[in-house]
Structures are given as C-alpha cells and as structure tokens.
Design a protein around this motif. Structure first.
Motif, PDB file in Angstrom:
ATOM      1  N   ASP A  44       0.834  -1.199   0.000  1.00 55.92           N
ATOM      2  CA  ASP A  44       0.000   0.000   0.000  1.00 55.92           C
ATOM      3  C   ASP A  44       0.874   1.257   0.000  1.00 55.92           C
ATOM      4  OD1 ASP A  44      -1.717   2.163   0.681  1.00 55.92           O
ATOM      5  OD2 ASP A  44      -3.060   0.827   1.788  1.00 55.92           O
ATOM      6  N   GLU A  45       1.067   1.810  -1.174  1.00 49.67           N
ATOM      7  CA  GLU A  45       1.932   2.984  -1.335  1.00 49.67           C
ATOM      8  C   GLU A  45       1.424   4.179  -0.536  1.00 49.67           C
ATOM      9  OE1 GLU A  45       5.355   4.939  -2.743  1.00 49.67           O
ATOM     10  OE2 GLU A  45       4.821   2.843  -3.041  1.00 49.67           O
ATOM     11  N   GLU A  46       0.118   4.423  -0.569  1.00 45.31           N
ATOM     12  CA  GLU A  46      -0.444   5.576   0.142  1.00 45.31           C
ATOM     13  C   GLU A  46      -0.250   5.433   1.653  1.00 45.31           C
ATOM     14  OE1 GLU A  46      -1.938   9.292   0.698  1.00 45.31           O
ATOM     15  OE2 GLU A  46      -1.279   8.362  -1.163  1.00 45.31           O
ATOM     16  N   TYR A  47      -0.517   4.261   2.168  1.00 47.06           N
ATOM     17  CA  TYR A  47      -0.294   4.009   3.596  1.00 47.06           C
ATOM     18  C   TYR A  47       1.176   4.285   3.956  1.00 47.06           C
ATOM     19  CZ  TYR A  47       0.762   1.339   7.798  1.00 47.06           C
ATOM     20  OH  TYR A  47       1.239   0.951   9.028  1.00 47.06           O
ATOM     21  N   CYS A  48       2.088   3.776   3.170  1.00 44.99           N
ATOM     22  CA  CYS A  48       3.520   3.950   3.460  1.00 44.99           C
ATOM     23  C   CYS A  48       3.947   5.412   3.349  1.00 44.99           C
ATOM     24  CB  CYS A  48       4.356   3.074   2.539  1.00 44.99           C
ATOM     25  SG  CYS A  48       4.186   1.318   2.937  1.00 44.99           S
ATOM     26  N   ARG A  49       3.355   6.132   2.411  1.00 44.63           N
ATOM     27  CA  ARG A  49       3.700   7.543   2.216  1.00 44.63           C
ATOM     28  C   ARG A  49       3.258   8.391   3.410  1.00 44.63           C
ATOM     29  NH1 ARG A  49       3.615   8.366  -2.902  1.00 44.63           N
ATOM     30  NH2 ARG A  49       1.443   7.806  -3.207  1.00 44.63           N
ATOM     31  N   THR A  50       2.076   8.072   3.975  1.00 46.72           N
ATOM     32  CA  THR A  50       1.519   8.937   5.018  1.00 46.72           C
ATOM     33  C   THR A  50       1.655   8.384   6.440  1.00 46.72           C
ATOM     34  OG1 THR A  50      -0.672   7.936   4.754  1.00 46.72           O
ATOM     35  CG2 THR A  50      -0.186   9.890   3.411  1.00 46.72           C
ATOM     36  N   GLU A  51       1.840   7.072   6.581  1.00 46.12           N
ATOM     37  CA  GLU A  51       1.795   6.470   7.916  1.00 46.12           C
ATOM     38  C   GLU A  51       3.095   5.823   8.377  1.00 46.12           C
ATOM     39  OE1 GLU A  51      -0.973   6.775   9.807  1.00 46.12           O
ATOM     40  OE2 GLU A  51      -1.916   7.883   8.169  1.00 46.12           O
ATOM     41  N   THR A  52       4.139   5.808   7.550  1.00 44.72           N
ATOM     42  CA  THR A  52       5.383   5.142   7.960  1.00 44.72           C
ATOM     43  C   THR A  52       6.557   6.102   7.875  1.00 44.72           C
ATOM     44  OG1 THR A  52       6.159   4.355   5.789  1.00 44.72           O
ATOM     45  CG2 THR A  52       4.492   3.001   6.922  1.00 44.72           C
ATOM     46  N   GLU A  53       7.614   5.743   8.526  1.00 43.06           N
ATOM     47  CA  GLU A  53       8.836   6.544   8.478  1.00 43.06           C
ATOM     48  C   GLU A  53       9.551   6.437   7.132  1.00 43.06           C
ATOM     49  OE1 GLU A  53      12.321   4.322  10.577  1.00 43.06           O
ATOM     50  OE2 GLU A  53      10.463   3.627  11.516  1.00 43.06           O
TER      51      GLU A  53
END
Length: 152
Positions: A44-53
């Motif tokens: 999930d690119e969007e999740y990683c962009r907004t929710e991960t370091e």
C-alpha cells in the motif's frame, strides 16, 4: 558445474558475486502476493507515504533473503550442494526500496567434516547484501551439506 567442492573451500575465503540485481515493484508485489503476506508495508503505497517513516513501500524481507542467497549459488553451491541445513542470524539492518540494486558477498566462516558421510562436509557461509550506496541491507549465516571432490 559452477559450485565449489567442500575440500576446495577455506575458512575466510570471500566470494564477491558479480551478479547484481535491481529490485522492481513487480518483484516485491508478486512475491508478497504469492506468499499471502498482506502487510501494508509491501503493498500500500499511500499508507507507506503517510503512515510510515519510510515514505514508500519497502521490499519484502523474505524476498531479500531469497535473492541474497540465490545470487550466491552460482559461485558456491551450484552442483555441489547436497542439502541446505539452515539459516541463522538473519538480519535486515536497512530496508530496500523499489529501484534499489543489491550486490552480495559470501564468506566461508566454518568447515566441518561430516561424521556420517565421508564424501561430504558441512560448510557455513556468511552472506552479506549491500545496496547501491554500499549500505548493508541484509545478512545471514547459511549452513549446508556440500560434496567433496570425487576421488579417482
């Protein structure tokens, strides 16, 4: 046969594998889907962009492990391995991302004669994978049962 026989190996010997590999989005997504891993870190690119370091998807560590070991096979165990006995101390000190290129080196860290198989020995390799920046991204110890050079 490209691999090396047990009795041709020496402790401290290092293989700098010439094969390098750029990891693609397809590699990561296919591997993750084929192994039924639903982790958002890989899919999930969007999740990683907004929710991960990390700000982007990271490469599945099981794919990294398999690729690291696979790159080593041609120079070390192709045609000379009897069996893979295990992986120990598997580490991923830095993540890999789509577009990263890895190179691998392998060091022989232990050799032991087989007590029950006189034509074979046990070798322990230390595999290390680096990204294009020279950063260590993965390592593991791998033990295997290896053929000795045929007599005669």
């Amino acid at each position: 046969m490209a691999g090396v026989y047990f009795d041709e190996l020496t402790v401290g010997q290092v293989f700098h594998h010439p094969l390098k590999r750029t990891i693609t989005e397809a590699d990561n997504v296919f591997f993750t889907a084929l192994t039924h891993n639903p982790a958002l870190l890989h899919l999930d690119e969007e999740y990683c962009r907004t929710e991960t370091e990390f700000g982007q998807r990271i490469v599945n560590s099981c794919f990294t492990l398999g690729l690291m070991v696979g790159i080593s096979v041609g120079d070390t165990t192709l045609g000379t391995a009897v069996a893979n006995l295990g992986w120990d101390e598997v580490r991923f000190p830095k993540p890999l991302f789509h577009g990263d290129t890895i190179r691998v080196e392998t060091e022989v860290i232990e050799l032991r004669e087989s007590k029950s198989r006189p034509n074979q020995g046990i070798v322990t390799f230390l595999h290390r994978a680096y990204n294009q920046k020279g950063e260590l991204v993965a390592s593991c110890k791998r033990s295997g049962l290896q053929l000795k050079r045929p007599q005669g």
